[in-house]
Design an enzyme around this catalytic site. Structure first.
Site, PDB file in Angstrom:
ATOM      1  N   LYS A  24       2.411 -11.422  -3.271  1.00  0.00           N
ATOM      2  CA  LYS A  24       3.089 -10.365  -3.995  1.00  0.00           C
ATOM      3  C   LYS A  24       4.330  -9.969  -3.552  1.00  0.00           C
ATOM      4  O   LYS A  24       5.468 -10.036  -4.371  1.00  0.00           O
ATOM      5  CB  LYS A  24       2.052  -9.211  -4.283  1.00  0.00           C
ATOM      6  CG  LYS A  24       2.614  -8.192  -5.433  1.00  0.00           C
ATOM      7  CD  LYS A  24       3.685  -7.251  -4.775  1.00  0.00           C
ATOM      8  CE  LYS A  24       4.111  -6.399  -5.783  1.00  0.00           C
ATOM      9  NZ  LYS A  24       5.160  -5.508  -5.362  1.00  0.00           N
ATOM     10  N   PRO A  76       5.434 -11.594  -9.745  1.00  0.00           N
ATOM     11  CA  PRO A  76       4.563 -10.657  -8.777  1.00  0.00           C
ATOM     12  C   PRO A  76       3.553  -9.944  -9.420  1.00  0.00           C
ATOM     13  O   PRO A  76       3.791  -9.336 -10.671  1.00  0.00           O
ATOM     14  CB  PRO A  76       5.626  -9.593  -8.042  1.00  0.00           C
ATOM     15  CG  PRO A  76       7.090 -10.202  -8.669  1.00  0.00           C
ATOM     16  CD  PRO A  76       6.845 -11.233  -9.842  1.00  0.00           C
ATOM     17  N   ASN A 106       0.827  -1.227   0.042  1.00  0.00           N
ATOM     18  CA  ASN A 106       0.013  -0.075  -0.106  1.00  0.00           C
ATOM     19  C   ASN A 106       0.861   1.214  -0.132  1.00  0.00           C
ATOM     20  O   ASN A 106       0.636   2.128   0.879  1.00  0.00           O
ATOM     21  CB  ASN A 106      -1.005   0.198   1.367  1.00  0.00           C
ATOM     22  CG  ASN A 106      -2.191  -0.635   1.065  1.00  0.00           C
ATOM     23  OD1 ASN A 106      -2.701  -1.128  -0.270  1.00  0.00           O
ATOM     24  ND2 ASN A 106      -3.020  -1.001   1.871  1.00  0.00           N
ATOM     25  N   ASP A 152       1.093  -6.934  -9.220  1.00  0.00           N
ATOM     26  CA  ASP A 152       0.657  -5.898  -8.663  1.00  0.00           C
ATOM     27  C   ASP A 152      -0.548  -5.042  -9.553  1.00  0.00           C
ATOM     28  O   ASP A 152      -0.910  -5.658 -10.474  1.00  0.00           O
ATOM     29  CB  ASP A 152       1.770  -4.710  -8.419  1.00  0.00           C
ATOM     30  CG  ASP A 152       2.208  -3.842  -9.587  1.00  0.00           C
ATOM     31  OD1 ASP A 152       2.309  -4.846 -10.629  1.00  0.00           O
ATOM     32  OD2 ASP A 152       2.632  -2.824  -9.446  1.00  0.00           O
ATOM     33  N   ARG A 166       3.719  -0.774   8.590  1.00  0.00           N
ATOM     34  CA  ARG A 166       4.575  -1.938   8.331  1.00  0.00           C
ATOM     35  C   ARG A 166       5.802  -1.775   9.134  1.00  0.00           C
ATOM     36  O   ARG A 166       6.316  -2.819   9.045  1.00  0.00           O
ATOM     37  CB  ARG A 166       4.863  -1.372   6.871  1.00  0.00           C
ATOM     38  CG  ARG A 166       3.882  -0.984   5.920  1.00  0.00           C
ATOM     39  CD  ARG A 166       4.527  -0.415   4.566  1.00  0.00           C
ATOM     40  NE  ARG A 166       3.415   0.297   4.090  1.00  0.00           N
ATOM     41  CZ  ARG A 166       2.780   1.575   4.344  1.00  0.00           C
ATOM     42  NH1 ARG A 166       3.249   2.197   5.087  1.00  0.00           N
ATOM     43  NH2 ARG A 166       1.903   1.920   3.374  1.00  0.00           N
ATOM     44  N   PHE A 205       5.883  -4.514 -16.427  1.00  0.00           N
ATOM     45  CA  PHE A 205       5.499  -3.325 -15.369  1.00  0.00           C
ATOM     46  C   PHE A 205       6.399  -2.229 -15.749  1.00  0.00           C
ATOM     47  O   PHE A 205       5.507  -1.207 -15.662  1.00  0.00           O
ATOM     48  CB  PHE A 205       6.426  -4.095 -14.053  1.00  0.00           C
ATOM     49  CG  PHE A 205       6.139  -2.849 -12.765  1.00  0.00           C
ATOM     50  CD1 PHE A 205       5.246  -2.781 -12.055  1.00  0.00           C
ATOM     51  CD2 PHE A 205       7.434  -2.137 -12.510  1.00  0.00           C
ATOM     52  CE1 PHE A 205       5.052  -1.519 -11.186  1.00  0.00           C
ATOM     53  CE2 PHE A 205       7.328  -1.252 -11.537  1.00  0.00           C
ATOM     54  CZ  PHE A 205       6.339  -1.026 -10.692  1.00  0.00           C
ATOM     55  N   ARG A 221       7.720   7.061  -1.760  1.00  0.00           N
ATOM     56  CA  ARG A 221       7.715   7.121  -0.459  1.00  0.00           C
ATOM     57  C   ARG A 221       8.656   5.706   0.241  1.00  0.00           C
ATOM     58  O   ARG A 221       9.155   6.005   1.216  1.00  0.00           O
ATOM     59  CB  ARG A 221       6.203   7.166   0.128  1.00  0.00           C
ATOM     60  CG  ARG A 221       6.255   7.336   1.626  1.00  0.00           C
ATOM     61  CD  ARG A 221       4.832   7.867   1.953  1.00  0.00           C
ATOM     62  NE  ARG A 221       4.018   6.914   1.922  1.00  0.00           N
ATOM     63  CZ  ARG A 221       3.437   6.454   3.116  1.00  0.00           C
ATOM     64  NH1 ARG A 221       3.741   6.534   4.174  1.00  0.00           N
ATOM     65  NH2 ARG A 221       2.472   5.336   2.928  1.00  0.00           N
ATOM     66  N   GLN A 238       7.341 -10.351 -16.609  1.00  0.00           N
ATOM     67  CA  GLN A 238       6.451  -9.306 -15.394  1.00  0.00           C
ATOM     68  C   GLN A 238       7.261  -8.065 -15.565  1.00  0.00           C
ATOM     69  O   GLN A 238       6.607  -7.119 -15.669  1.00  0.00           O
ATOM     70  CB  GLN A 238       6.629 -10.289 -14.135  1.00  0.00           C
ATOM     71  CG  GLN A 238       5.921  -9.166 -13.377  1.00  0.00           C
ATOM     72  CD  GLN A 238       7.002  -8.481 -12.622  1.00  0.00           C
ATOM     73  OE1 GLN A 238       6.437  -7.436 -11.680  1.00  0.00           O
ATOM     74  NE2 GLN A 238       8.047  -8.719 -12.643  1.00  0.00           N
TER      75      GLN A 238
END
Length: 282
Positions: free
Chosen positions: A213, A230, A123, A232, A172, A273, A128, A269
């Site tokens: 993931k 993965p 999330n 996402d 987290r 991505f 960040r 992947q």
DNA sequence: ATCCAGGAGCTTT
DNA sequence: AAAGCTCATGGA
């Protein structure tokens, strides 16, 4: 010019890799473009500047032992990327992504660093995540001269949830602190590379804050399991776009990729991505 | 305010 | 096991 360039060897390699694609495709969070064609970053306890040259790349500071013992593996320079990419190009839906991002390499990062980074990724967005990681390193990592190494599990265990939270990790922080304690209690992240994809994934999923993931990210970017795929939001979108027959849920997409791409699934992947994000930025 | 970002855990079928 | 619901944080 930083002092370490004045007395330290560098290595020049004759083969090109796409530094922007490799360092900005969301697999690592400590590389930054210093100037066009030049990236600086820290992996584990080593700093390096990687630059595009006329015929390839250069790495500095880097001598022969550092190259053979670390950077070669980290940068994936022992892999047959041309052949793997050519194989993926045979799939028509991947042709644009592979040709646009040719030269993308999947790194092989220190497992602990990768695990913590991707626990922090849930999330969250890349910018960040990078900020949190840098603050963790600055506060709890070893000073390696103008830079800070990624903090080891001992260091993050003693930092504790509060210390990790203070770096901006939010909820987290609890998961990272617990992972650090797991390592202190005998869990060996590096051992995951030696026990096979399925077994390693099972181990990772035991950790709090690690779902399918995040586990696949760690397995692909640090353990060397090319079959990890993965899923996402970006990859989900790309898959539904280019492979509408693949299904919709992450589980269906993983099964489709495993069957269609095998051990190249992770690379497929990564192309998807990065390509998807490049398209969005235009 | 609402939505989004490289989700995960828990509860219910 | 699989689907649905809740939780979580800061920035745009």
């Amino acid at each position: 010019m930083p002092y370490y360039l004045n007395h330290t060897a560098y290595i020049a390699l004759p083969f090109p890799i796409d530094l922007a694609a490799t360092f900005e495709c969301g697999q690592a969070f400590r590389w930054k473009m210093a100037s066009p064609g030049v990236y600086e970053g820290i992996a584990g306890e080593r700093f390096a500047r990687v630059a595009r040259t006329e015929s390839g790349i250069s790495i500095s500071p880097c001598d022969e032992p550092a190259y053979e013992g670390f950077w070669r593996g980290y940068l994936g320079l022992d892999g047959d990327w041309a052949a793997w990419s050519a194989e993926l190009m045979r799939c028509e839906a991947l042709t644009p992504a592979v040709s646009r991002c040719a030269g993308l390499r999947i790194l092989r990062q220190p497992v602990w660093e990768c695990l913590v980074s991707f626990i922090l990724s849930s999330n969250n967005n890349v910018k960040r995540i990078s900020g949190i990681v840098e603050r963790l390193c600055a506060r709890y990592g070893r000073d390696i001269g103008c830079r800070f190494a990624f903090p080891g599990a001992e260091s993050l265990a003693s930092a504790g949830e509060a210390g990790i939270r203070a770096c901006g990790a939010g909820y987290r922080a609890e998961f990272v602190a617990e992972a650090a304690r797991a390592v202190m209690n005998g869990f060996d992240p590096e051992a995951l590379s030696r026990i096979g994809y399925e077994a390693a994934k099972k181990e990772l999923l035991k950790l709090k804050g690690v779902g399918e993931k995040v586990a696949d990210c760690v397995l692909l970017y640090s353990c060397g399991y090319g079959e990890a795929f993965p899923v996402d939001v970006w990859v989900g979108r790309a898959m539904r776009n280019y492979f509408p027959e693949a299904g919709r849920t992450p589980k269906e997409l993983r099964a489709f990729a495993a069957k269609k791409f095998g051990k190249l699934a992770g690379l497929a992947q990564q192309y998807l991505f990065h390509y998807e994000r490049c398209l969005k930025d235009r």
